[in-house]
Design an enzyme around this catalytic site. Structure first.
Site, PDB file in Angstrom:
ATOM      1  N   LYS A 107     108.282 -16.391  83.786  1.00 46.89           N
ATOM      2  CA  LYS A 107     106.945 -16.354  83.513  1.00 46.89           C
ATOM      3  C   LYS A 107     106.546 -14.900  83.375  1.00 46.89           C
ATOM      4  O   LYS A 107     107.111 -13.847  83.911  1.00 46.89           O
ATOM      5  CB  LYS A 107     105.932 -17.120  84.295  1.00 46.89           C
ATOM      6  CG  LYS A 107     104.863 -17.348  83.764  1.00 46.89           C
ATOM      7  CD  LYS A 107     104.795 -18.946  83.308  1.00 46.89           C
ATOM      8  CE  LYS A 107     103.721 -19.214  82.624  1.00 46.89           C
ATOM      9  NZ  LYS A 107     103.890 -20.919  82.174  1.00 46.89           N
TER      10      LYS A 107
HETATM   11  P1  NAD Z   1      95.246 -22.528  75.564  1.00 45.90           P
HETATM   12  O1  NAD Z   1      94.793 -20.965  75.903  1.00 45.90           O
HETATM   13  O2  NAD Z   1      95.613 -23.034  74.375  1.00 45.90           O
HETATM   14  O3  NAD Z   1      94.054 -23.398  76.296  1.00 45.90           O
HETATM   15  C1  NAD Z   1      93.225 -23.148  77.494  1.00 45.90           C
HETATM   16  C2  NAD Z   1      92.049 -23.797  77.449  1.00 45.90           C
HETATM   17  O4  NAD Z   1      91.491 -23.725  78.948  1.00 45.90           O
HETATM   18  C3  NAD Z   1      90.924 -23.508  76.475  1.00 45.90           C
HETATM   19  O5  NAD Z   1      90.311 -24.591  75.978  1.00 45.90           O
HETATM   20  C4  NAD Z   1      90.037 -22.703  77.421  1.00 45.90           C
HETATM   21  O6  NAD Z   1      88.626 -22.395  76.913  1.00 45.90           O
HETATM   22  C5  NAD Z   1      90.073 -23.581  78.577  1.00 45.90           C
HETATM   23  N1  NAD Z   1      89.574 -22.873  79.819  1.00 45.90           N
HETATM   24  C6  NAD Z   1      89.932 -21.405  80.294  1.00 45.90           C
HETATM   25  N2  NAD Z   1      89.291 -21.052  81.526  1.00 45.90           N
HETATM   26  C7  NAD Z   1      88.596 -22.142  81.654  1.00 45.90           C
HETATM   27  C8  NAD Z   1      87.376 -22.462  82.814  1.00 45.90           C
HETATM   28  N3  NAD Z   1      87.485 -21.429  83.570  1.00 45.90           N
HETATM   29  N4  NAD Z   1      87.008 -23.643  82.958  1.00 45.90           N
HETATM   30  C9  NAD Z   1      87.189 -24.541  81.935  1.00 45.90           C
HETATM   31  N5  NAD Z   1      87.962 -24.287  80.747  1.00 45.90           N
HETATM   32  C10 NAD Z   1      88.537 -23.241  80.744  1.00 45.90           C
HETATM   33  O7  NAD Z   1      96.262 -22.727  77.110  1.00 45.90           O
HETATM   34  P2  NAD Z   1      97.294 -24.199  76.884  1.00 45.90           P
HETATM   35  O8  NAD Z   1      98.608 -23.522  76.332  1.00 45.90           O
HETATM   36  O9  NAD Z   1      96.591 -25.172  76.481  1.00 45.90           O
HETATM   37  O10 NAD Z   1      97.532 -24.023  78.541  1.00 45.90           O
HETATM   38  C11 NAD Z   1      96.751 -24.961  79.447  1.00 45.90           C
HETATM   39  C12 NAD Z   1      97.560 -25.031  80.696  1.00 45.90           C
HETATM   40  O11 NAD Z   1      98.738 -25.892  80.402  1.00 45.90           O
HETATM   41  C13 NAD Z   1      97.971 -23.920  81.595  1.00 45.90           C
HETATM   42  O12 NAD Z   1      97.754 -24.162  82.777  1.00 45.90           O
HETATM   43  C14 NAD Z   1      99.303 -23.656  81.050  1.00 45.90           C
HETATM   44  O13 NAD Z   1     100.003 -22.924  81.952  1.00 45.90           O
HETATM   45  C15 NAD Z   1      99.889 -24.948  81.069  1.00 45.90           C
HETATM   46  N6  NAD Z   1     100.884 -25.425  80.125  1.00 45.90           N
HETATM   47  C16 NAD Z   1     101.062 -25.035  78.848  1.00 45.90           C
HETATM   48  C17 NAD Z   1     102.001 -25.318  78.011  1.00 45.90           C
HETATM   49  C18 NAD Z   1     102.266 -24.981  76.742  1.00 45.90           C
HETATM   50  O14 NAD Z   1     103.115 -25.365  76.080  1.00 45.90           O
HETATM   51  N7  NAD Z   1     101.082 -24.227  76.196  1.00 45.90           N
HETATM   52  C19 NAD Z   1     103.253 -25.683  78.575  1.00 45.90           C
HETATM   53  C20 NAD Z   1     103.088 -26.190  79.962  1.00 45.90           C
HETATM   54  C21 NAD Z   1     102.022 -25.928  80.726  1.00 45.90           C
END
Ligand code: NAD
Length: 414
Positions: A107
């Site tokens: 990561k």
């Molecule tokens: P992203 O940046 O696209 O979206 C994050 C979302 O969370 C946004 O809507 C943001 O406004 C919201 N957010 C951030 N802080 C917040 C808070 N304090 N309260 C409420 N909402 C909040 O990120 P993503 O890629 O969708 O990732 C989201 C989660 O999924 C993370 O934990 C990430 O590690 C996990 N994840 C992502 C992927 C991927 O392919 N992108 C894969 C596996 C896991």
């Protein structure tokens, strides 16, 4: 350092130790598996639009590469710190092992606030960071991907920067734009995977998904696609929240309209016709399925007892503290763990990397079918072991994943 974040790492170690005890691993093997292979911390100077230079700090933690090249996303967030990145890298090792794709876990991240930075500043930050970690990257060494606040455009800059030194190398990063060698279906993959495992868990635990109500925290890549696919499956998505606020409608939100609204406004907050809710409220709402899809450490001792949902599907990484997890177990809340629930993203990243290596593009239908097959197989093996061992889905998932990494370490002579 933020306590909650520190706890994320400690939680990950605790979960690992629990699986290690059930598997009867000796101290040497535990230490080997807990200790990251390599950690780097880099200084990233960036010329800002106002002419000043700011120094950011970036990290890449390579946790374990026994099963293949290291794989994991890059996060841009003010809370990024060494423990957070370490925890997320370790989760990637277990996730890739659980779905049985030939990668290890890594990561990366930069402590920054991308929401306040211009496109030009983000591009310079990304290029400089790539040049700083170039030395540990490689198509057979370490392959980054998107995570919180990083996207296909940022992956394109990483690819371009790396290629400028090493020759055209699309496979150095996944989650790229499709026009630059990205895989069809990658952008949707994590959310699609969340909906696949939710459907499998509903079937196993007697919840009718077509009648279920769902609340989702986070409406970025993962949360918005999960909402779309669950809505298409007939579920009623009653609440969604993001950084700026949340919305609730007990009759079910109009997800198609909400997706358009959120794209235009940059948030779901203020969506017409729905009741505004605060960020913490989303966890307390009446619903059947709760899906945290934002940051880690949000379900803890403080609020796990108030969750009304019957099922928690961890789309985010490490959203539940170990005390929160114990509370859910005591209360009979089914928890579909992160390393299974959000593994769709890295699975399609694997397809993307394979396509890049072969210079061959798959049809989207093939991507989606293979994703479904891999996640279904992983879900079934977790569910079978959980029953045999009288363990939670999380403990069973960890046991399967850790055992695979142990076998690879032993075969390679560790
Ligand atoms: P992203 O940046 O696209 O979206 C994050 C979302 O969370 C946004 O809507 C943001 O406004 C919201 N957010 C951030 N802080 C917040 C808070 N304090 N309260 C409420 N909402 C909040 O990120 P993503 O890629 O969708 O990732 C989201 C989660 O999924 C993370 O934990 C990430 O590690 C996990 N994840 C992502 C992927 C991927 O392919 N992108 C894969 C596996 C896991």
């Amino acid at each position: 350092m933020n306590e909650e974040r520190l706890n994320n790492y400690e939680n990950c170690i605790r979960l690992f130790e629990r699986a290690a005890s059930r598997l009867g691993l000796d101290e040497e093997m535990r230490l080997l598996l807990k200790t990251p292979f390599r950690e780097i911390r880099v200084r990233v100077p960036v010329r800002m639009d106002d002419g000043s230079t700011r120094i950011f700090v970036g990290y890449r933690v390579q946790h374990n590469g026994a099963r293949g090249p290291l794989k994991g996303g890059i996060r841009y967030h003010p809370d990024v710190d060494p423990d957070e990145v370490r925890a997320l890298a370790m989760l990637m090792t277990w996730k890739t092992a659980l779905v049985d794709i030939p990668f290890g876990g890594a990561k990366g991240g930069i402590a920054c606030d991308p929401l306040t930075m211009s496109r030009g500043e983000l591009e310079r930050l990304t290029r400089k960071f790539t040049s700083r970690i170039d030395i540990v990257l490689g198509i057979n060494r370490d392959i980054p991907a998107p995570d919180v606040n990083t996207n296909a455009q940022i992956m394109a800059w990483i690819m371009d920067e790396y290629s400028s030194r090493h020759g055209y190398t699309p496979g150095i990063v996944t989650g790229k734009p499709v026009d630059l060698g990205g895989s069809l279906g990658r952008e949707e993959a994590t959310g699609r995977g969340v909906s696949i495992v939710t459907r499998l868990a509903c079937r196993e635990f007697g919840l009718d998904l077509a009648r279920a109500t769902v609340a989702i925290q986070g409406f970025g890549n993962v949360g918005s696609y999960a909402a779309r696919f669950l809505h298409q499956a007939g579920a009623r998505v009653v609440a969604v929240g993001d950084l700026r606020g949340g919305v609730y409608d007990s009759r079910g939100l109009d997800i198609d309209r909400l997706l358009v609204y959120a794209r235009q406004q940059g948030s779901v907050a203020g969506f017409p016709g729905a009741r505004a809710i605060s960020n913490p409220e989303i966890f307390r709402l009446p619903c059947d399925i709760l899906i945290p899809a934002a940051l880690g450490g949000v379900l803890t001792k403080a609020n796990a007892g108030e969750v009304e949902a019957k099922m928690l599907v961890e789309a985010a990484n490490a959203p539940t503290s170990s005390i929160g997890d114990a509370i859910f177990q005591d209360r009979g809340v089914v928890v579909v763990p992160d390393i299974l629930a959000n593994a769709g993203g890295v699975t399609v990243s694997y397809f993307e990397w394979s396509q890049n290596i072969q210079q061959y593009r798959w049809e989207e239908a093939r991507v989606n079918e293979e994703l479904e097959r891999i996640l279904t197989r992983a879900y079934e093996s977790v569910s079978t072991l959980a029953k045999e061992e009288r363990a939670s889905l999380r403990d069973a998932a960890y046991m399967l994943a850790v055992q695979k990494v142990v076998e690879a370490e032993r075969l390679r002579g560790s």
